[in-house]
Design an enzyme around this catalytic site. Structure first.
Site, PDB file in Angstrom:
ATOM      1  N   SER A 147       0.835  -1.206   0.000  1.00  0.00           N
ATOM      2  CA  SER A 147       0.000   0.000   0.000  1.00  0.00           C
ATOM      3  C   SER A 147       0.867   1.252   0.000  1.00  0.00           C
ATOM      4  O   SER A 147       1.975   1.253   0.547  1.00  0.00           O
ATOM      5  CB  SER A 147      -0.854  -0.012   1.273  1.00  0.00           C
ATOM      6  OG  SER A 147      -1.382   1.255   1.527  1.00  0.00           O
ATOM      7  N   TYR A 153      -2.349  -1.084  10.767  1.00  0.00           N
ATOM      8  CA  TYR A 153      -2.581  -1.697   9.452  1.00  0.00           C
ATOM      9  C   TYR A 153      -1.401  -1.395   8.531  1.00  0.00           C
ATOM     10  O   TYR A 153      -0.826  -2.279   7.894  1.00  0.00           O
ATOM     11  CB  TYR A 153      -3.880  -1.164   8.842  1.00  0.00           C
ATOM     12  CG  TYR A 153      -3.928  -1.315   7.344  1.00  0.00           C
ATOM     13  CD1 TYR A 153      -4.220  -2.544   6.767  1.00  0.00           C
ATOM     14  CD2 TYR A 153      -3.624  -0.234   6.497  1.00  0.00           C
ATOM     15  CE1 TYR A 153      -4.225  -2.696   5.389  1.00  0.00           C
ATOM     16  CE2 TYR A 153      -3.627  -0.378   5.123  1.00  0.00           C
ATOM     17  CZ  TYR A 153      -3.919  -1.610   4.574  1.00  0.00           C
ATOM     18  OH  TYR A 153      -3.904  -1.759   3.216  1.00  0.00           O
ATOM     19  N   LYS A 201       2.010  -3.636   6.623  1.00  0.00           N
ATOM     20  CA  LYS A 201       2.500  -3.623   5.232  1.00  0.00           C
ATOM     21  C   LYS A 201       4.003  -3.336   5.203  1.00  0.00           C
ATOM     22  O   LYS A 201       4.760  -3.981   4.471  1.00  0.00           O
ATOM     23  CB  LYS A 201       1.742  -2.565   4.410  1.00  0.00           C
ATOM     24  CG  LYS A 201       0.239  -2.810   4.290  1.00  0.00           C
ATOM     25  CD  LYS A 201      -0.066  -4.079   3.516  1.00  0.00           C
ATOM     26  CE  LYS A 201      -1.549  -4.348   3.400  1.00  0.00           C
ATOM     27  NZ  LYS A 201      -1.865  -5.685   2.872  1.00  0.00           N
TER      28      LYS A 201
END
Ligand code: UDP
Length: 334
Positions: free
Chosen positions: A124, A149, A153
């Site tokens: 992302s 979150y 990544k």
């Protein structure tokens, strides 16, 4: 190729499976259906005329993964399966770290046991963190994020990078997505999150369908041309094709490669709202609310590397994105 797609029943995963099948590859879906519906498999079959192999399985379950690898020749992995709600990750960090890190680790360990060496990772733009100037370029430091979150990544990118250093014959492609919106032209696949949507386009879809009263735009006092945040929205079908290109690249390459998938253009929240109204000939009720914690004012991709390395660039317009989003949203749940 025989491609194992984790999270293949989800929003981006299902569109990617369609592109894989249409290109003549075989897809094996592993999905626990925690944020997807089982009938997505039927819908993929309706669109492509081919039924992907499907395992209802949590990706952290190594024995389950071993069974999948034993029953199928797996040439490559595309790993989508993850928890993805930014706000929820702030409230439930342990669940996010446990789920997202364990599933990636379990997959890598089982791949090693079975000698599978191609890994396309769903990363992302959040890995560029709050301090890089836009447009974001792959060579910028991408080592921090603003939510648990996002940190998952960053960490999985690091794990894959270290793994490639230790195993020079392994290939990991880190696809850094910007903001995917839009839906398959059939209206059968799209972004249909459980509960009240967090992301802008599914929220707009529910407002347009009369299921939510109005959109709240989070802040109009940002240092941007109209005061609302700017993002790089790209059509989910373009994003899915990007995965196909990444796989084809991985087939003949080794090592780790981070690649942005975006259009290279920034669009504001207000511009997107108005584009949706024009494309679908309707008015969207909205109000301006306070800023949302953690939102950056503006960012978009430098999309040059994807073009040079993969021969990929986004082809759909904002109008395509708005029209297809509504085409899906007006029938979602029926
Ligand atoms: N946004 C908004 N109202 C909403 C949801 C999102 O104004 O109900 C804005 C949000 O502040 C951001 C943009 O829309 O500027 C995109 O947000 P989204 O959650 O879709 O993606 P993000 O860029 O945060 O990953």
């Amino acid at each position: 190729m025989n491609v194992l797609v984790t999270g293949g029943a989800g929003y981006i995963g299902s569109h990617t499976v369609v592109e894989l099948l249409n290109a003549g590859h075989n897809a094996i879906i592993v999905d626990d259906l925690s944020n997807a519906k089982a009938d997505v498999i039927d819908r993929i079959e309706t669109i492509t005329g081919k039924r992907p192999v499907f395992y209802k399985l949590d990706c952290k379950d190594k024995d389950g993964l071993r069974k999948v690898f034993s029953e199928n020749q797996v040439d490559a992995i595309i790993h989508f399966a993850a928890f993805k709600a930014v706000g929820e990750s702030v409230k439930k960090p342990l669940q996010y770290y446990r789920n997202n890190l364990d599933s990636a680790m379990a997959m890598l360990e089982v791949m090693e046991e079975f000698g599978c060496k191609k890994f396309v990772f769903s990363s992302s733009a959040t890995v560029y963190g709050p301090n890089n100037p836009h447009p974001y370029k792959e060579e910028m430091k991408a080592i921090e994020s603003s939510s648990p979150y996002g940190w998952t990544k960053v960490m999985i990118e690091r794990i894959l990078t270290d793994y490639c250093t230790a195993h020079p014959d392994f290939c990991a492609i880190l696809l850094r997505y910007f903001n995917p919106i839009g839906a398959h032209e059939s209206g059968l696949l799209g972004d249909d999150p459980n509960g009240i949507p967090n992301n802008l386009m599914p929220y707009i879809g529910r407002v347009a369908a009369g299921q939510l009263e109005k959109l709240t735009i989070f802040g109009d006092d940002y240092p941007t041309p109209d005061g609302t945040c700017q993002r790089d929205y790209l059509h989910v079908v373009d994003l899915a094709v990007g995965h196909l290109k990444a796989l084809e690249y991985a087939e003949n390459h080794e090592g780790v490669e981070a690649i942005n998938l975006g259009t290279g253009n920034g669009i504001s929240v207000l511009e997107l709202v108005h584009a949706f109204e024009t494309a679908n000939d309707m008015k969207l009720p909205y109000v301006i609310g306070p800023r949302r914690d953690g939102d950056l004012p503006a960012f978009w991709a430098d999309a040059g590397k994807a073009k040079t390395l993969l021969g990929w660039e986004a082809t759909h317009t904002v109008e395509d994105m708005c029209r297809s989003s509504w085409n899906f949203a007006k029938n979602a749940g029926k």
